[in-house]
Design an enzyme around this catalytic site. Structure first.
Site, short mmCIF file in Angstrom:
data_model
loop_
_atom_site.label_atom_id
_atom_site.label_comp_id
_atom_site.label_asym_id
_atom_site.label_seq_id
_atom_site.Cartn_x
_atom_site.Cartn_y
_atom_site.Cartn_z
N ARG A 123 0.87 -1.18 0.00
CA ARG A 123 0.00 0.00 0.00
C ARG A 123 0.91 1.23 0.00
NH1 ARG A 123 -2.05 -3.38 4.25
NH2 ARG A 123 -4.15 -4.21 3.80
N LYS B 82 -1.95 -2.06 7.94
CA LYS B 82 -3.11 -1.50 8.62
C LYS B 82 -3.20 -2.03 10.05
CE LYS B 82 -6.29 -0.45 4.84
NZ LYS B 82 -7.64 -0.71 4.28
N HIS C 198 -2.12 1.87 -6.25
CA HIS C 198 -2.78 0.64 -5.80
C HIS C 198 -2.95 -0.37 -6.93
CE1 HIS C 198 -4.35 -0.66 -1.95
NE2 HIS C 198 -5.32 -1.30 -2.55
N ARG D 121 -0.45 -3.07 -6.67
CA ARG D 121 -0.79 -4.06 -5.63
C ARG D 121 -1.80 -5.06 -6.18
NH1 ARG D 121 -1.14 -4.85 0.08
NH2 ARG D 121 -3.25 -5.17 0.88
N HIS E 199 -4.00 -8.90 4.38
CA HIS E 199 -5.46 -8.85 4.57
C HIS E 199 -5.83 -9.60 5.84
CE1 HIS E 199 -6.32 -8.23 -0.01
NE2 HIS E 199 -6.07 -7.10 0.61
N TYR F 247 -9.23 -11.51 -6.11
CA TYR F 247 -8.17 -11.80 -7.07
C TYR F 247 -8.34 -13.14 -7.78
CZ TYR F 247 -6.23 -7.71 -4.93
OH TYR F 247 -6.06 -6.43 -4.46
#
Length: 285
Positions: free
Chosen positions: A144, A168, A240, A243, A266, A275
């Site tokens: 990110r 995150k 992004h 990514r 994630h 994906y």
């Protein structure tokens, strides 16, 4: 309790109790400030009908279903916090449902397109080496933007070929780095970065601007935009996008979805499942 006090306390709760990233917290707070400016009543006096009026207002302003869903999610989190803090007994937003979102697949580059973008960067320019390293890092590590700009030299393990990434919610993960990126890292650090007058507070950050300070998100967006323009690609590309491309190419290459989840950082596998949007020809093969 007025809105300013409630939002300030909510900010602390999101940052400390839930450990959310700075960008995520800012998004929640921005949504709640926008909501409070419309709702007027004190937060503890808000009823379901007041929130319905606010959602209708968003509709009248032609806000997208995605924006409405995000704002409603912020409101629900805010009132869940007030329940957690024993300020209210019931969440007034509990029976308000988010608008149905259309399935939006991300833009994905082919490997040839990624190569074309990287090759379009002029290495004779002052920031050429840095910019090439940035784009290779976005793609081959699936970072990110916030993770990229906060990457530190002390988090690169050249001998074992991996970087430590702070994602995150301040969650740490390990991401392998390929030989190309290792070479780019070393070239940038030894040939370019070493010649900068580096600000003391920024001495460990990998990517620096010409003033010797950590690069900004805006600069990364501009670097990507300029490289894509020079490459001649017509796709709508952002940082992004690299990514998304990284993850898609891993899945196409046969990587286990759980492994991809770990590499992307994630928390939920359902986020990674987007994906699997592979074309019919690939699935047949």
């Amino acid at each position: 309790m007025d809105w300013n006090k409630a939002i300030k306390d909510f900010n602390i709760y999101l940052s400390i109790e839930r450990g959310l990233s700075k960008n995520t917290v800012e998004a929640y707070i921005r949504d709640m400030r926008n909501a409070s400016s419309f709702l007027k009543k004190p937060p503890l006096k808000i009823k379901r009908k007041d929130l319905i009026k606010f959602i209708n207002y968003l509709n009248e302003k032609n806000k997208s279903s995605r924006t409405q869903a995000r704002i409603l999610s912020s409101i629900k989190s805010f009132y869940n916090y007030l329940i957690f803090d024993d300020k209210i007994k019931e969440n007034p937003s509990i029976e308000i449902y988010s608008p149905k979102l259309e399935k939006k697949f991300p833009v994905v580059l082919s490997i040839a397109e990624v190569d074309k973008i990287i090759e379009s960067i002029d290495l004779s320019l002052n920031n050429g080496e840095r910019n090439r390293t940035i784009i290779e890092c976005l793609y081959s590590c699936g970072l990110r933007v916030s993770e990229l700009i906060n990457l530190k030299i002390s988090e690169i393990n050249f001998s074992d070929e991996y970087i430590k990434v702070i994602g995150k919610g301040n969650k740490q993960r390990i991401t392998p780095i390929n030989n190309n990126l290792i070479t780019y890292f070393k070239n940038y650090i030894n040939q370019i970065r070493s010649k900068l007058k580096i600000d003391t507070k920024n001495s460990d950050y990998l990517f620096l601007n010409r003033r010797g300070r950590k690069i900004s998100r805006v600069l990364v967006f501009n670097i990507v935009k300029e490289a894509c323009k020079k490459s001649g690609l017509k796709k709508n590309i952002s940082p992004h996008t690299f990514r998304h491309s990284f993850a898609t190419h891993l899945v196409e290459g046969g990587a286990d979805l759980r492994a991809v989840q770990e590499m992307l950082g994630h928390s939920n596998i359902t986020t990674t499942e987007i994906y699997t949007h592979l074309d019919t020809k690939y699935l047949k093969e």
